[in-house]
Motif scaffolding. Sequence first.
Motif, PDB file in Angstrom:
ATOM      1  N   CYS A   1     115.975  59.502  52.272  1.00  0.00           N
ATOM      2  CA  CYS A   1     116.560  58.220  51.908  1.00  0.00           C
ATOM      3  C   CYS A   1     117.993  58.213  52.410  1.00  0.00           C
ATOM      4  O   CYS A   1     118.773  59.106  52.083  1.00  0.00           O
ATOM      5  N   LYS A   2     118.314  57.228  53.227  1.00  0.00           N
ATOM      6  CA  LYS A   2     119.676  57.137  53.777  1.00  0.00           C
ATOM      7  C   LYS A   2     120.241  55.778  53.516  1.00  0.00           C
ATOM      8  O   LYS A   2     119.580  54.815  53.415  1.00  0.00           O
TER       9      LYS A   2
ATOM     10  N   LYS B   1     118.535  58.442  41.943  1.00  0.00           N
ATOM     11  CA  LYS B   1     119.145  57.464  42.849  1.00  0.00           C
ATOM     12  C   LYS B   1     118.155  56.982  43.908  1.00  0.00           C
ATOM     13  O   LYS B   1     118.067  55.784  44.182  1.00  0.00           O
ATOM     14  N   ASN B   2     117.390  57.895  44.522  1.00  0.00           N
ATOM     15  CA  ASN B   2     116.436  57.503  45.565  1.00  0.00           C
ATOM     16  C   ASN B   2     115.335  56.609  45.022  1.00  0.00           C
ATOM     17  O   ASN B   2     114.936  55.631  45.661  1.00  0.00           O
TER      18      ASN B   2
ATOM     19  N   ASP C   1     112.995  43.491  46.367  1.00  0.00           N
ATOM     20  CA  ASP C   1     113.506  42.616  47.427  1.00  0.00           C
ATOM     21  C   ASP C   1     112.406  42.209  48.410  1.00  0.00           C
ATOM     22  O   ASP C   1     112.327  41.051  48.818  1.00  0.00           O
TER      23      ASP C   1
ATOM     24  N   TRP D   1     112.709  56.273  37.366  1.00  0.00           N
ATOM     25  CA  TRP D   1     113.151  55.043  38.041  1.00  0.00           C
ATOM     26  C   TRP D   1     114.619  54.735  37.716  1.00  0.00           C
ATOM     27  O   TRP D   1     115.318  54.143  38.522  1.00  0.00           O
TER      28      TRP D   1
ATOM     29  N   SER E   1     115.557  54.692  42.357  1.00  0.00           N
ATOM     30  CA  SER E   1     116.195  53.433  42.008  1.00  0.00           C
ATOM     31  C   SER E   1     116.360  52.538  43.237  1.00  0.00           C
ATOM     32  O   SER E   1     116.101  51.329  43.182  1.00  0.00           O
ATOM     33  N   GLU E   2     116.743  53.137  44.360  1.00  0.00           N
ATOM     34  CA  GLU E   2     116.869  52.378  45.609  1.00  0.00           C
ATOM     35  C   GLU E   2     115.509  51.904  46.108  1.00  0.00           C
ATOM     36  O   GLU E   2     115.376  50.791  46.619  1.00  0.00           O
ATOM     37  N   PHE E   3     114.481  52.739  45.969  1.00  0.00           N
ATOM     38  CA  PHE E   3     113.127  52.337  46.366  1.00  0.00           C
ATOM     39  C   PHE E   3     112.632  51.187  45.488  1.00  0.00           C
ATOM     40  O   PHE E   3     112.003  50.249  45.976  1.00  0.00           O
ATOM     41  N   LYS E   4     112.925  51.251  44.205  1.00  0.00           N
ATOM     42  CA  LYS E   4     112.575  50.167  43.273  1.00  0.00           C
ATOM     43  C   LYS E   4     113.222  48.858  43.729  1.00  0.00           C
ATOM     44  O   LYS E   4     112.559  47.821  43.794  1.00  0.00           O
ATOM     45  N   ASN E   5     114.496  48.905  44.076  1.00  0.00           N
ATOM     46  CA  ASN E   5     115.193  47.709  44.546  1.00  0.00           C
ATOM     47  C   ASN E   5     114.588  47.186  45.847  1.00  0.00           C
ATOM     48  O   ASN E   5     114.468  45.971  46.042  1.00  0.00           O
ATOM     49  N   LEU E   6     114.183  48.097  46.732  1.00  0.00           N
ATOM     50  CA  LEU E   6     113.542  47.704  47.987  1.00  0.00           C
ATOM     51  C   LEU E   6     112.229  46.961  47.721  1.00  0.00           C
ATOM     52  O   LEU E   6     111.954  45.923  48.319  1.00  0.00           O
TER      53      LEU E   6
END
Length: 93
Positions: free
Chosen positions: A92-93, A20-21, A31, A16, A23-28
């Motif tokens: 992931c984009k 990077k991917n 949110d 996590w 980490s971005e999914f965690k933030n998603l």
Amino acid sequence: PSYGSPPCFVFIGQQWQKDKNLSEFKNLLIDCFGVRLGKTVSMDSIEHAIVCVAHNQTEVSLIHYVIEMGKSLQTVKLHLSFPDCTMNLRECK
């Protein structure tokens, strides 16, 4: 859990932080569920938790638990709830 109460998220796995991917999914996730990040947690206000396990860089499990607190807040019981899922992250984009 009460309608609209945000879950407590628990993220298990070093990926996590490192990937990077993920980490971005965690933030998603944070949110989407409207979770506020803080340094302290009031244990009597937590009603449910989502445990997020990163098995590797692409496979993630989300497991939902309802939390039952004892009267003294020293006893905590987790009850497996639904939905739970295992998913693979692809693009992931």
